[in-house]
Design an enzyme around this catalytic site. Sequence first.
Site, PDB file in Angstrom:
ATOM      1  N   HIS A 166      62.025 -12.820  22.659  1.00 37.70           N
ATOM      2  CA  HIS A 166      62.201 -13.381  21.316  1.00 37.70           C
ATOM      3  C   HIS A 166      63.615 -13.120  20.804  1.00 37.70           C
ATOM      4  CE1 HIS A 166      57.938 -12.533  21.968  1.00 37.70           C
ATOM      5  NE2 HIS A 166      57.663 -13.503  21.119  1.00 37.70           N
ATOM      6  N   HIS A 203      24.793  -3.723   8.273  1.00 37.11           N
ATOM      7  CA  HIS A 203      25.297  -2.354   8.212  1.00 37.11           C
ATOM      8  C   HIS A 203      24.897  -1.517   9.429  1.00 37.11           C
ATOM      9  CE1 HIS A 203      26.411  -3.482   4.249  1.00 37.11           C
ATOM     10  NE2 HIS A 203      26.713  -2.260   3.864  1.00 37.11           N
ATOM     11  N   HIS A 232      62.431 -18.633  18.128  1.00 34.90           N
ATOM     12  CA  HIS A 232      61.514 -17.506  17.893  1.00 34.90           C
ATOM     13  C   HIS A 232      61.159 -16.763  19.180  1.00 34.90           C
ATOM     14  CE1 HIS A 232      57.962 -15.196  16.653  1.00 34.90           C
ATOM     15  NE2 HIS A 232      57.478 -15.605  17.807  1.00 34.90           N
ATOM     16  N   GLU A 285      39.745  -0.289   5.101  1.00 38.01           N
ATOM     17  CA  GLU A 285      39.464   0.388   6.373  1.00 38.01           C
ATOM     18  C   GLU A 285      40.618   0.241   7.365  1.00 38.01           C
ATOM     19  OE1 GLU A 285      37.414  -1.870   4.955  1.00 38.01           O
ATOM     20  OE2 GLU A 285      35.697  -0.672   4.297  1.00 38.01           O
TER      21      GLU A 285
HETATM   22  C1  LIG Z   1      48.237  -9.913  14.776  1.00 37.85           C
HETATM   23  C2  LIG Z   1      49.148 -10.847  15.482  1.00 37.85           C
HETATM   24  N1  LIG Z   1      48.886 -12.164  15.459  1.00 37.85           N
HETATM   25  C3  LIG Z   1      49.665 -13.022  16.127  1.00 37.85           C
HETATM   26  C4  LIG Z   1      50.731 -12.591  16.849  1.00 37.85           C
HETATM   27  C5  LIG Z   1      51.571 -13.569  17.646  1.00 37.85           C
HETATM   28  N2  LIG Z   1      52.872 -13.739  16.941  1.00 37.85           N
HETATM   29  C6  LIG Z   1      53.946 -13.061  17.304  1.00 37.85           C
HETATM   30  S1  LIG Z   1      55.272 -13.385  16.327  1.00 37.85           S
HETATM   31  C7  LIG Z   1      54.387 -14.501  15.430  1.00 37.85           C
HETATM   32  C8  LIG Z   1      55.044 -15.241  14.292  1.00 37.85           C
HETATM   33  C9  LIG Z   1      55.631 -14.288  13.353  1.00 37.85           C
HETATM   34  O1  LIG Z   1      56.412 -14.913  12.433  1.00 37.85           O
HETATM   35  P1  LIG Z   1      57.558 -14.080  11.754  1.00 37.85           P
HETATM   36  O2  LIG Z   1      57.064 -12.737  11.427  1.00 37.85           O
HETATM   37  O3  LIG Z   1      58.089 -14.887  10.647  1.00 37.85           O
HETATM   38  O4  LIG Z   1      58.621 -13.888  12.893  1.00 37.85           O
HETATM   39  P2  LIG Z   1      59.906 -14.792  13.178  1.00 37.85           P
HETATM   40  O5  LIG Z   1      59.425 -16.066  13.799  1.00 37.85           O
HETATM   41  O6  LIG Z   1      60.569 -15.003  11.888  1.00 37.85           O
HETATM   42  O7  LIG Z   1      60.684 -13.952  14.139  1.00 37.85           O
HETATM   43  C10 LIG Z   1      53.095 -14.597  15.896  1.00 37.85           C
HETATM   44  C11 LIG Z   1      52.080 -15.488  15.310  1.00 37.85           C
HETATM   45  C12 LIG Z   1      50.981 -11.209  16.846  1.00 37.85           C
HETATM   46  N3  LIG Z   1      51.995 -10.680  17.513  1.00 37.85           N
HETATM   47  N4  LIG Z   1      50.195 -10.369  16.137  1.00 37.85           N
END
Ligand SMILES: Cc1ncc(C[n+]2csc(CCOP(=O)(O)OP(=O)(O)O)c2C)c(N)n1
Length: 659
Positions: free
Chosen positions: A31, A469, A262, A407
Site C-alpha cells: 500500500h 445470552h 491505496h 465490549e
Molecule cells: C476491519 C478491517 N476491514 C477491512 C479492511 C481492509 N481494508 C484495508 S485498508 C481499507 C480502506 C481503508 O481506508 P482508509 O483508512 O481511508 O485508508 P487509505 O485508503 O486512505 O489509505 C480496507 C477496507 C481491514 N484492513 N480491516
Amino acid sequence: MAVSEKISEKTMANAIRALSMDAVQAANSGHPGMPMGMADVATVLFSDFLKYDPKAPKWADRDRFVLSAGHGSMLIYSLLHLTGYERPTLQDIKDFRQLSSPCAGHPENFKLEGVEATTGPLGQGFAMAVGMAIAERHLNAHFGDDLVDHKTWVIAGDGCLMEAINHEAVGLAGHLQLGRLNVLWDDNGITIDGGTELSTSEDIPARYRASGWHVVSCDGHDFDDIRKALKEAEADPRPSLVACKTVIGYGAPTKQGTSATHGAPLGDEEIAGTRDALGWDHEPFVVPDDVRGAWLALGEKGAVAHEAWNTRLSSHGDKAEFERRMSGALPDGSAMQDYLNGLAKDPPKVATRKASEMALGAITAALPEMVGGSADLTGSNNTKTSSTKPLTKDDYSGRYIYYGIREFGMAAAMNGMALHGGIIPYGGTFLVFTDYCRGAMRLSAIQNTRAIYVMTHDSIGLGEDGPTHQPIEHLQSLRAMPNMQVFRPADAIETAECWALAIKRSEGPSTLALTRQGLPPLRHDVSVNHCEKGAYCIKPAENEKRVVLIATGSEVSLAMDVAAGLEANGVGADVISMPCTELFDAQSDAYKSELLGDSGILRVSIEAGTTFGWERYTGLDGMRFGIDSFGASAPIKDLFEHFGLTADAITPQIMTKLG
Ligand SMILES: Cc1ncc(C[n+]2csc(CCOP(=O)(O)OP(=O)(O)O)c2C)c(N)n1
Ligand SMILES: [Mg+2]
C-alpha cells in the site's frame, strides 16, 4: 526546529515516499498511497514531537506511536529505518512482505521493536492506543512525573474512524479525558472503493467534539501548518483529533488523490514520474548520505531525554518496583497459595464467577499491576474487589475501569494496556459477547498480550435470559483460536488454580469461562495445581474401568453423578476434569493416553455447549453430550432436562452403548 540546515523537510519526507513506493513495487504488493500521503505529517511528528530513542526502543517513558492504519506499514518501516533503529535494515525493507523480513505486510509488534502494536484490522490500533494512554496516566498516578510522563500518538485513516469500534474508543477516551492521546487523521477522502462520499456523510469533527475531544485541522502537506496543529493538540487538555488534509499517493503524477494508489504498486512508469515530480533522482532504495544523516540526527535527539530519565530512575525510591512492573515479572509472595489453603479447609458451594471474585480479592491485593473492569456487568461478572477503586478522569490511580457497554473497546483497551506494560488487565462481560470482543481477542493472541478475559454466564446454566445470552459455540470457537488459553473451572479451587495460570502466562491471553449458577465443591487437595496440565483425573474408577467421562466446568459435577450411576451398575468410570484443552494438548502422549484410556475404553464428553470438536478426545466411536442447537429461555433445571444434560438421561445411554 532541529532538522539539518541543508536538508529540507520535504526532502526528508520524500525519502519515506521513495522507500515506500520502491518496496511495494519490489514486493509487487502493498500500500504505497498512505505512506506517501502522510510522509509530511510523520516527518514533523518524528522531528519535533515524538519522544523516542532508537537505541532503546523499549525505554519505558518513550512516547507510544501506533500506526492504526496498518496497511500503510511502509510508513513505520521507513521511519524506524531512517531514524536509526537496529531493524529494519535496508535489506529488510528490500525484502518487504517476504518471509525473511520483519517488514511484514502489516506491522507486527513481535517482529520489530518500535512497532508498539500489531495493526491492520482497522480501528483497533486507535482503540489500543486508548488503552496505552490509560496505562500512562495510571502509572503516572502511581510513580509520578519523574518516571512516567509520555504521550500516545496515533496515525489513523478514514477506515479507522469509520469502524464501529471507533465509537467505543472515542467515547471512552473522551470520558476519561485522556489529554495525552493525539490522533493524526489521514483525512484524504479516499478508501478502497473510491471517494469517502460513496459511503459516509458523517461530520467527524462534530462527533469527536460531542464526545469530549479537541479537534484541529491542518494542511497535511504544509509543514508549518502541521507543526501548529500538533502544538495545539499537545497543549489541549482533551484528547485531540488532528484532521490532516492530505493527498493519497502524494507525488504520483497520474494516480495521486485516487484509490488507485491505496493498495497496489504504482508501476514503473508512474514511479519514474513520481521521482520527477518530487525531484528525487536517486535509484530505487538509495537514500543519499546527507538525507540519511539528517534523519539519523533526528533519531539521536531522543538520547538526551532518555539519559535524563535514566538519571531520575537511578535515584528513585520506587526504581525496583517500577522496573518489576514494567518487566511483567510477578512479585514474590504466597498470596495465592494462602488463599488456596484457606479454601481447602472449607470449600464453598459457589458459582465459579463468585469463586473468581474471591480469587481476585486475593490476587488484586497482592498484585498492584492488576487493573480490572467490566463492560457494564460488574455485578454479574464479579470483577470488582475491595482493592480496585474506580479509575476516573479525576483519579487515574484507580484500578477499576467502568468500560460502559463497549465490549470491543474494552478488549482493545486491555491489549493497549498490556502492550504498554506495567499493567495486567482483566475485563469481563458475558461469554456470549466474546463475539463482540473477538477481533481484539484475536489480536491479544497474535500479539502475545497478557490480557485476561473474565467471561461469565458460560452456558444455558444462566437460565431465563434465553438463547441470545446462552453461549453454545463460543467455548470451542475460542479454543480454536491459536495462543488463546480457555479455562473452564469446575469449582472454587479449580477457579483459583486457573486464575493463577492465567496470571503466570506472560506470553498470551486467557479466557476464563465462569458459571452464573452455584456449583458443588469437588476438590479438596491444593498441594498441586492440577489445572496446570489442562486435564486430570478427579475421580478414579472404582469398578473395572470401562468408561472415561471427560467434562469441563459445571458439567464436571454432572459427570460425577453419571459416574456414580455407572459404578452402581458395576461399570467403572474415571472422571476427567478438563479445564483447559490447550494445556492438555501440550502434555506428553504418555500423559494423554494415561488419562483418556486405551481403545477398549468408551470415552464420553459432557459439556453444555456444542459437541463440535469433542471427537478430538472421544474418538468417533465415543459419545458426546452437549447442545447442538441454540438454547432456550427457562429456569436452569428445566433447561438441563430439556437438553438431556442430566445423569438420568445420560447414564442409561452409556449403559446401552456398553451393551
Ligand atoms: C476491519 C478491517 N476491514 C477491512 C479492511 C481492509 N481494508 C484495508 S485498508 C481499507 C480502506 C481503508 O481506508 P482508509 O483508512 O481511508 O485508508 P487509505 O485508503 O486512505 O489509505 C480496507 C477496507 C481491514 N484492513 N480491516
Ligand atoms: Mg483514506
